[in-house]
Scaffold this motif. Structure first.
Motif, PDB file in Angstrom:
ATOM      1  N   LYS A 120      -3.270   6.921   0.135  1.00 18.22           N
ATOM      2  CA  LYS A 120      -3.753   6.381   1.416  1.00 18.22           C
ATOM      3  C   LYS A 120      -5.192   5.907   1.267  1.00 18.22           C
ATOM      4  O   LYS A 120      -5.590   4.877   1.835  1.00 18.22           O
ATOM      5  N   ALA A 150       1.094   3.267   1.079  1.00 19.16           N
ATOM      6  CA  ALA A 150       0.237   3.388   2.260  1.00 19.16           C
ATOM      7  C   ALA A 150       0.455   2.160   3.125  1.00 19.16           C
ATOM      8  O   ALA A 150       0.261   1.030   2.666  1.00 19.16           O
ATOM      9  N   VAL A 157      -5.178   2.675   7.995  1.00 18.87           N
ATOM     10  CA  VAL A 157      -4.070   3.298   7.278  1.00 18.87           C
ATOM     11  C   VAL A 157      -3.295   4.188   8.251  1.00 18.87           C
ATOM     12  O   VAL A 157      -3.884   4.939   9.025  1.00 18.87           O
ATOM     13  N   GLY A 159      -1.177   7.315   9.002  1.00 18.72           N
ATOM     14  CA  GLY A 159      -0.928   8.630   8.422  1.00 18.72           C
ATOM     15  C   GLY A 159       0.452   9.170   8.748  1.00 18.72           C
ATOM     16  O   GLY A 159       1.051   9.873   7.948  1.00 18.72           O
ATOM     17  N   TRP A 312      -5.595  10.981   9.299  1.00 20.22           N
ATOM     18  CA  TRP A 312      -4.890  11.457   8.101  1.00 20.22           C
ATOM     19  C   TRP A 312      -5.814  12.138   7.100  1.00 20.22           C
ATOM     20  O   TRP A 312      -5.402  12.458   5.990  1.00 20.22           O
TER      21      TRP A 312
END
Length: 316
Positions: A120, A150, A157, A159, A312
């Motif tokens: 990620k 990701a 990004v 999560g 995340w």
């Protein structure tokens, strides 16, 4: 660099090697180095403490004489990072029993440390300064010792509800639940294990590295590589159809065989996704193929220093 300039320390803990560096606000990297993640016979708890000690030394060196003001530390590793520890990280056996966040807090005191998943983080690096700039949605796929992805939406990004979004290494081929998962076929570690067995049985010495397997002319290795890439292509096609990403960027160690990987994936998508955009524009090599996770760790550290915190990631 300017005396007293703000800087961060970034740490990318991998299955074999750990990279770390001091990075200033202009992106200038200094004191970059790589160390073994674990010494022979060392358990993951002791290894983690040793790596934190090395990063602490990095902070001390950066601040010595007032050269820098280190404002945060970014630490990334494989697996799903939770308040209870790191899960789903077979390449770091034993880390699920390590209080990653607590030990980082103890090691750095009041200096904030952000802890997050490495893939990620690499996806974040691609969104900020790589192949996914202006790609919405975008998808980063890491092909290394492990396999993961990701998803990026709106420059951020994703999560997921439980932090496991993008763990495609555990994905199974549709209708084939008894066959190996994706990582067991295309992950660098499993690739080496399967081909090493072929070489040992044939008495021809050690197998080539994982990326070389994908381009080998040896018919035994070619069969293994063809199967692995075909399965990967099927999964990438499914992601393409489900997410309709503007761009899919591929990074990680296996992209040392980028021409072969991209050729297979582009051909598969062109054949099975009628009306798709030009595959060579959609499926591309990442810009930060080999250091994306470290760059992402740095980006996270700067975000934390500025008061931003992605859902995340965890912060001490």
């Amino acid at each position: 660099m300017t005396r007293g300039a703000r800087a961060i320390v970034a740490l990318d803990i991998g299955g074999t090697k750990t990279a770390m560096a001091t990075i200033d606000a202009a992106g200038v990297v200094s004191a970059g180095r790589r160390v073994p993640t674990r010494a022979p016979g060392e358990d993951m708890g002791r290894a983690f403490d040793r790596l934190l000690g090395a990063a602490r030394d990095q902070v001390a060196a950066a601040t010595r004489g007032g050269r820098h003001e280190v404002v945060a530390v970014g630490l990334v590793c494989p697996g799903t990072v939770t308040s209870a520890g790191v899960e789903l990280s077979p390449n770091l056996p034993g880390i699920e029993r390590v209080d990653v966040l607590g030990r980082a807090r103890e090691a750095f005191g009041a200096l904030p440390v952000v802890v997050a998943n490495d893939v990620k983080a690499a996806g974040l690096a691609e969104v900020r300064s790589g192949a996914l700039v202006d790609a919405d949605p975008g998808l980063f796929v890491n092909l290394g010792t492990g396999v993961a992805a990701a998803l990026t939406v709106g420059g951020r990004v994703v999560g997921g509800a439980r932090g496991v979004a993008g763990e495609i290494g555990y994905a199974l081929a549709p209708g084939r639940p008894d066959e190996p998962d994706l990582e067991s076929l295309i992950g660098g570690g499993p690739l080496l294990a399967r081909t090493q067995a072929l070489y040992v049985l044939g008495g021809t010495g050690p197998a080539p590295d994982a990326a070389a397997i994908l381009t080998s002319a040896d018919p035994r290795l070619r069969a293994v590589a063809d199967q692995a890439l075909d399965v990967l292509a099927g999964h990438v096609l499914n992601l393409y159809l489900a997410l309709d990403p503007t761009r899919i960027a591929l990074g990680g160690g296996l992209m040392a065989a980028a021409d072969r990987v991209l050729d297979v994936l582009r051909g598969f998508v062109a054949k099975h996704a009628p009306g798709a955009a030009a595959p060579d524009e959609v499926i591309v090599a990442a810009r930060h193929i080999h250091d994306g996770a470290l760059r992402g760790a740095a980006a996270l550290a700067w975000d934390i220093a500025l008061g931003e915190r992605p859902k995340w990631a965890l912060v001490t």
